[in-house]
Structure formats: structure tokens, C-alpha cells
Scaffold this motif. Structure first.
Motif, PDB file in Angstrom:
ATOM      1  N   SER A 178       0.942  -1.185  -0.033  1.00  0.00           N
ATOM      2  CA  SER A 178       0.239  -0.127  -0.165  1.00  0.00           C
ATOM      3  C   SER A 178       0.892   1.092  -0.029  1.00  0.00           C
ATOM      4  CB  SER A 178      -0.829   0.083   1.632  1.00  0.00           C
ATOM      5  OG  SER A 178      -1.227   1.105   1.128  1.00  0.00           O
ATOM      6  N   TYR A 180       0.218   3.878   0.726  1.00  0.00           N
ATOM      7  CA  TYR A 180      -0.607   5.132   1.843  1.00  0.00           C
ATOM      8  C   TYR A 180       0.467   4.306   3.066  1.00  0.00           C
ATOM      9  CZ  TYR A 180      -4.564   6.128  -0.318  1.00  0.00           C
ATOM     10  OH  TYR A 180      -4.870   6.589  -2.092  1.00  0.00           O
ATOM     11  N   ILE A 213      -1.916   0.751  -4.973  1.00  0.00           N
ATOM     12  CA  ILE A 213      -3.329   1.929  -4.453  1.00  0.00           C
ATOM     13  C   ILE A 213      -4.398   0.980  -4.205  1.00  0.00           C
ATOM     14  CG2 ILE A 213      -5.606   3.356  -4.927  1.00  0.00           C
ATOM     15  CD1 ILE A 213      -3.232   4.318  -7.685  1.00  0.00           C
ATOM     16  N   ILE A 232      -3.455   9.554  -8.676  1.00  0.00           N
ATOM     17  CA  ILE A 232      -3.166   9.251  -6.217  1.00  0.00           C
ATOM     18  C   ILE A 232      -1.871   9.125  -6.155  1.00  0.00           C
ATOM     19  CG2 ILE A 232      -3.685   7.492  -5.488  1.00  0.00           C
ATOM     20  CD1 ILE A 232      -6.526   7.054  -6.993  1.00  0.00           C
ATOM     21  N   SER A 235       0.313  11.974  -6.010  1.00  0.00           N
ATOM     22  CA  SER A 235      -0.271  13.258  -4.592  1.00  0.00           C
ATOM     23  C   SER A 235       0.320  12.542  -3.246  1.00  0.00           C
ATOM     24  CB  SER A 235      -1.807  13.464  -5.569  1.00  0.00           C
ATOM     25  OG  SER A 235      -2.279  13.578  -4.115  1.00  0.00           O
ATOM     26  N   GLU A 236      -0.217  10.870  -3.693  1.00  0.00           N
ATOM     27  CA  GLU A 236       0.911  11.089  -2.361  1.00  0.00           C
ATOM     28  C   GLU A 236       2.274  10.959  -1.575  1.00  0.00           C
ATOM     29  OE1 GLU A 236       0.043   8.752   1.535  1.00  0.00           O
ATOM     30  OE2 GLU A 236      -1.173   9.719   0.137  1.00  0.00           O
ATOM     31  N   ARG A 239       2.672  14.342  -1.001  1.00  0.00           N
ATOM     32  CA  ARG A 239       1.601  14.626   0.639  1.00  0.00           C
ATOM     33  C   ARG A 239       3.011  14.535   1.261  1.00  0.00           C
ATOM     34  NH1 ARG A 239      -0.616  12.232   5.629  1.00  0.00           N
ATOM     35  NH2 ARG A 239       0.192  10.334   3.734  1.00  0.00           N
ATOM     36  N   ARG A 240       3.816  13.342   1.282  1.00  0.00           N
ATOM     37  CA  ARG A 240       4.780  12.633   2.183  1.00  0.00           C
ATOM     38  C   ARG A 240       6.400  14.323   2.203  1.00  0.00           C
ATOM     39  NH1 ARG A 240       4.407   7.589   2.913  1.00  0.00           N
ATOM     40  NH2 ARG A 240       2.646   6.784   2.816  1.00  0.00           N
TER      41      ARG A 240
END
Length: 240
Positions: A178, A180, A213, A232, A235-236, A239-240
Motif C-alpha cells: 500500500s 499509504y 493503491i 493518486i 499526490s501521495e 503529500r509526504r
């Protein structure tokens, strides 16, 4: 008025082999043309159905009729202006940033959208396999919405590029870890695969980290479109 030789030349640019032979491509739409006029791209010729559509006092367009524009346009409803630009030399790659690499992307709309995404998320270099669709395809140029002016797109032997890179290589897989929950670095290569088959086995063998994802909906849902997945993941990453 546009002469027959000009019509023939621009119509030939609808095909990749003539774009490569002539070192030219064409662009439609005020926004995209204006974006490229203020970039490193060199203008070859400009056509308008009425004067003043393109905001530059230093450029004198050729005024043509709507019917003449239809003869050279790739659009069902031409937008009133068309410009021909020279294909620039590919610039050197910035290895101090994330790089997106594409493995056999075939849909011109997907490529154009990914170019826009790279521009939005500050990725300056897009490396494509030799058989990825041409970034100067009219549909790709249209979908990129001017971002082609700010993203360095190059074509190469992707396996050789990845093998010679000092950066970690992340690949998008259905069965990957993942995104995330992944510990993402400040710079790396993100590989996105073919729309139908994903990342090829040859390229897969060069990937150090498989990311995915995670799916939250019903398991019968098909995989995400490659441009959507790219959005996606980028973006992730940012974001980090």
C-alpha cells in the motif's frame, strides 16, 4: 489564404513518421499555443481565422477561413487557431527529483493527462519506453493542455535507463505494498505500466519496490485507469 503545399505539410503532421522526418508538430487552441509561445518551443507558423486570437504583438499569423482550418485541424470543431512548432532537443534529466517512467503507454489521452499531472506535481522529467505513444500526437498535445511546455519528455530503452539509474525504482502493481503505508524517499523513479497488461516482466525485474493503491470498494471493480492511478500516486508522493 493557405496554399496547398502548407495544407499538405500540416496534414502530414497528423502522422508520427512525418513529424519525426520534418521535426515539426502542430498545436490547436489558444491556451496551449500561448503556453508554448512562452517556452523553449520555436514557432514555425501560425494560422488564425480572425486576427488577435493569439496574444502576441511580435507574431504575424496567417489569416485563413474556417473551411481552410478544417482541412488541417485534427478536431471535429476547430478552435479558430493552429500553430506549427519545431520539435525541441530533449534536455538532460534532473536526478534530484522524482522521475515518472512509462512502460508501453499506448493511449494518447492518457499520456497527455500524465504530462499534465507531472506539471501539476512538479515532476520535470518524463521518461518513456520507445514504444510508448508519441508525445507530439495531436490528441496527446491537446490533453496536455500546455504542460508539454514545462515537462521534459524523452524516449529511450527503458530497461537500460532503469538499470543505469542510481535512484530507487518504484512500480505500480495491483499486488504491491500500500502506497499509504510505504516509506517514500525524496527522489526516485515511479514506473507506470501499459493500460491492459501493466508493467512488462523485463521492467518488473528492475523494480526495487512494488507499490499499490489499495481497493476499498467491491472486489469486482477493474483496475484504475493509468492516468488516474498516476494522479493518486503522485499526490501521495508529494503529500509526504
Amino acid at each position: 489564404m493557405i496554399v496547398k503545399s502548407q495544407i499538405k505539410l500540416i496534414r502530414s503532421l497528423h502522422q508520427k513518421k512525418y513529424r519525426n522526418q520534418l521535426g515539426l508538430f502542430f498545436v490547436e487552441g489558444r491556451k496551449t499555443i500561448n503556453e508554448l509561445l512562452t517556452s523553449r518551443f520555436e514557432l514555425n507558423s501560425l494560422y488564425e481565422t480572425e486576427e488577435g486570437l493569439i496574444g502576441s504583438k511580435d507574431i504575424r499569423p496567417e489569416i485563413i477561413s474556417q473551411d481552410e482550418l478544417k482541412k488541417i485541424s485534427a478536431l471535429t470543431t476547430p478552435s479558430g487557431c493552429l500553430a506549427v512548432f519545431k520539435i525541441p532537443e530533449v534536455q538532460s534529466i534532473n536526478s534530484d527529483n522524482w522521475i515518472v517512467a512509462l512502460d508501453e503507454i499506448r493511449d494518447p489521452g492518457n499520456l497527455g493527462t500524465i504530462i499534465r499531472l507531472c506539471d501539476w506535481f512538479g515532476v520535470t522529467d518524463l521518461v518513456c519506453s520507445a514504444n510508448t505513444v508519441d508525445c507530439y500526437n495531436p490528441k496527446t498535445v491537446q490533453a496536455s493542455m500546455g504542460s508539454l511546455a514545462r515537462v521534459n519528455v524523452g524516449y529511450t530503452d527503458l530497461s537500460q535507463f532503469l538499470a543505469n539509474s542510481d535512484l530507487p525504482v518504484y512500480g505500480a502493481f495491483m499486488e504491491g505494498h500500500s502506497v499509504y503505508k510505504s516509506d517514500l524517499p525524496e527522489k526516485a523513479v515511479l514506473v507506470m505500466g501499459n493500460e491492459a497488461n501493466g508493467i512488462s516482466p523485463e521492467i518488473e525485474s528492475l523494480i526495487s519496490d512494488k507499490i499499490a493503491i489499495p481497493q476499498f470498494g467491491k472486489q469486482s471493480t477493474e483496475s484504475l485507469n493509468v492516468a488516474t492511478a498516476s494522479a493518486i500516486l503522485l499526490s501521495e508522493i508529494r503529500r509526504r
